[in-house]
Write a protein that holds these residues in place. Sequence first.
Motif, PDB file in Angstrom:
ATOM      1  N   ILE A  36      29.214  37.072  34.455  1.00 48.25           N
ATOM      2  CA  ILE A  36      30.454  37.772  34.108  1.00 48.25           C
ATOM      3  C   ILE A  36      30.101  38.863  33.114  1.00 48.25           C
ATOM      4  O   ILE A  36      29.570  38.576  32.035  1.00 48.25           O
ATOM      5  N   THR A  37      30.384  40.093  33.466  1.00 48.15           N
ATOM      6  CA  THR A  37      30.078  41.193  32.560  1.00 48.15           C
ATOM      7  C   THR A  37      31.276  41.480  31.659  1.00 48.15           C
ATOM      8  O   THR A  37      32.417  41.103  31.961  1.00 48.15           O
ATOM      9  N   VAL A  38      30.999  42.157  30.573  1.00 47.57           N
ATOM     10  CA  VAL A  38      32.073  42.568  29.676  1.00 47.57           C
ATOM     11  C   VAL A  38      33.040  43.482  30.425  1.00 47.57           C
ATOM     12  O   VAL A  38      34.249  43.428  30.232  1.00 47.57           O
ATOM     13  N   LEU A  39      32.476  44.300  31.326  1.00 45.67           N
ATOM     14  CA  LEU A  39      33.332  45.192  32.111  1.00 45.67           C
ATOM     15  C   LEU A  39      34.321  44.408  32.961  1.00 45.67           C
ATOM     16  O   LEU A  39      35.485  44.803  33.099  1.00 45.67           O
ATOM     17  N   ASP A  40      33.879  43.287  33.528  1.00 41.16           N
ATOM     18  CA  ASP A  40      34.776  42.445  34.319  1.00 41.16           C
ATOM     19  C   ASP A  40      36.011  42.067  33.501  1.00 41.16           C
ATOM     20  O   ASP A  40      37.141  42.138  33.985  1.00 41.16           O
ATOM     21  N   VAL A  41      35.768  41.657  32.279  1.00 39.13           N
ATOM     22  CA  VAL A  41      36.863  41.219  31.416  1.00 39.13           C
ATOM     23  C   VAL A  41      37.755  42.402  31.028  1.00 39.13           C
ATOM     24  O   VAL A  41      38.986  42.329  31.105  1.00 39.13           O
ATOM     25  N   VAL A  42      37.128  43.498  30.655  1.00 41.78           N
ATOM     26  CA  VAL A  42      37.893  44.678  30.236  1.00 41.78           C
ATOM     27  C   VAL A  42      38.780  45.172  31.369  1.00 41.78           C
ATOM     28  O   VAL A  42      39.969  45.450  31.174  1.00 41.78           O
ATOM     29  N   GLU A  43      38.222  45.253  32.562  1.00 37.55           N
ATOM     30  CA  GLU A  43      39.015  45.762  33.686  1.00 37.55           C
ATOM     31  C   GLU A  43      40.115  44.791  34.093  1.00 37.55           C
ATOM     32  O   GLU A  43      41.179  45.214  34.537  1.00 37.55           O
ATOM     33  N   ALA A  44      39.858  43.506  33.942  1.00 38.80           N
ATOM     34  CA  ALA A  44      40.880  42.526  34.297  1.00 38.80           C
ATOM     35  C   ALA A  44      42.108  42.678  33.405  1.00 38.80           C
ATOM     36  O   ALA A  44      43.239  42.561  33.858  1.00 38.80           O
ATOM     37  N   VAL A  45      41.882  42.945  32.127  1.00 37.45           N
ATOM     38  CA  VAL A  45      42.992  43.039  31.181  1.00 37.45           C
ATOM     39  C   VAL A  45      43.575  44.452  31.147  1.00 37.45           C
ATOM     40  O   VAL A  45      44.794  44.645  31.156  1.00 37.45           O
ATOM     41  N   ASP A  46      42.707  45.435  31.130  1.00 34.61           N
ATOM     42  CA  ASP A  46      43.144  46.812  30.914  1.00 34.61           C
ATOM     43  C   ASP A  46      43.404  47.562  32.207  1.00 34.61           C
ATOM     44  O   ASP A  46      43.941  48.666  32.196  1.00 34.61           O
TER      45      ASP A  46
END
Lengths: 163, 163
Positions: free
Chosen positions: B74-84
């Motif tokens: 799980i990349t940080v980008l995955d999390v950022v894009e999921a929320v933002d």
Amino acid sequence: MRMSDGVEWALHVAAVLAVVPPDKGLTAAKLSEFHGVPGAYLAKHLQALTRAGVFEAVPGRNGGYRLARAAKDITVLDVVEAVDGRARAFTCSEIRQRGPAAGPKSDYRGVCGIARVMYDAEEAYRDTLRNVTIEDLLSSFVKHATTGTQVRSATWLQKELSS
Amino acid sequence: MRMSDGVEWALHVAAVLAVVPPDKGLTAAKLSEFHGVPGAYLAKHLQALTRAGVFEAVPGRNGGYRLARAAKDITVLDVVEAVDGRARAFTCSEIRQRGPAAGPKSDYRGVCGIARVMYDAEEAYRDTLRNVTIEDLLSSFVKHATTGTQVRSATWLQKELSS
DNA sequence: AGAAAAGTGGACAATAGATATCCGGATAGG
DNA sequence: CCTATCCGGATATCTATTGTCCACTTTTCT
């Protein structure tokens, strides 16, 4: 996360001002007309750009705006920061210091690891913008725009240039 | 340009879930308590992360959230894009097609040069986030946090882990 | 079966920020 | 002196973010 439209306007304005002779200028009204954007609001951004030392304002009759220095010495980042501010998009609220597992303040000296990553990404973003100048934008326009568009722009500019 | 606080919360939550055994979970209430953030609102973000396939939700009694896959995947980008969201921060409103110098629509085929630069910068931003995983965040925590903080976190987690 | 615990999703309110306008003041040129 | 221009503050409007609440479904424990 959405960037202010003012940034787009400012970059287009900078590109136009790049072809204005150093001893001339364009008024806020003319710039807003050329780009088809609301004049009063564009004026706000132009003032911010002036305060930031990117544009130069000439007050009084026959006044207007021009670039504060050569187009090759103004980066896209200069313009973006002038309009959008220098504050980080990601703001660390020190979540790690909250909740039941939090310790004394002295436990948290360095930057939070999560904030560090986000800051690094923003720096990569800025690095890209820092390496493109207004002159580059102009070159791109000259290279890619149709001859018709370039002629129409040049003609309008000739007509509207203030003394 | 400001990023939603939800992104910060989500990254901290992801880091915590990374140390939760795959067969266990943590409820939204526990996660909000641990991070000291509003529960109802955090729940909204957790749902978004679940929809995006980053977290996995287990409904019903003894339910909760856990990572949908290994922390290293799980990349940080995955999390950022999921929320933002995946929308661009800079949106080109095709200013070049407006105003007195505008030509026919066919004159504007490729992407505007200004938009191109802004898009490139955002891609550099995403590239940075794509190259950091949740596991990396956890390593950073283990490396830099004080022993006290790590012990307090582990203790709390042991106590609160659901079956 | 029934109760309790948990996530889901929609409606809604409050707040902040971006967008936009207007006006009085300062400044420079004619 | 008069006009065109920039400057900055006050203000209004719109939109997105933030945050809460509740009815609903799913699951598990007793």
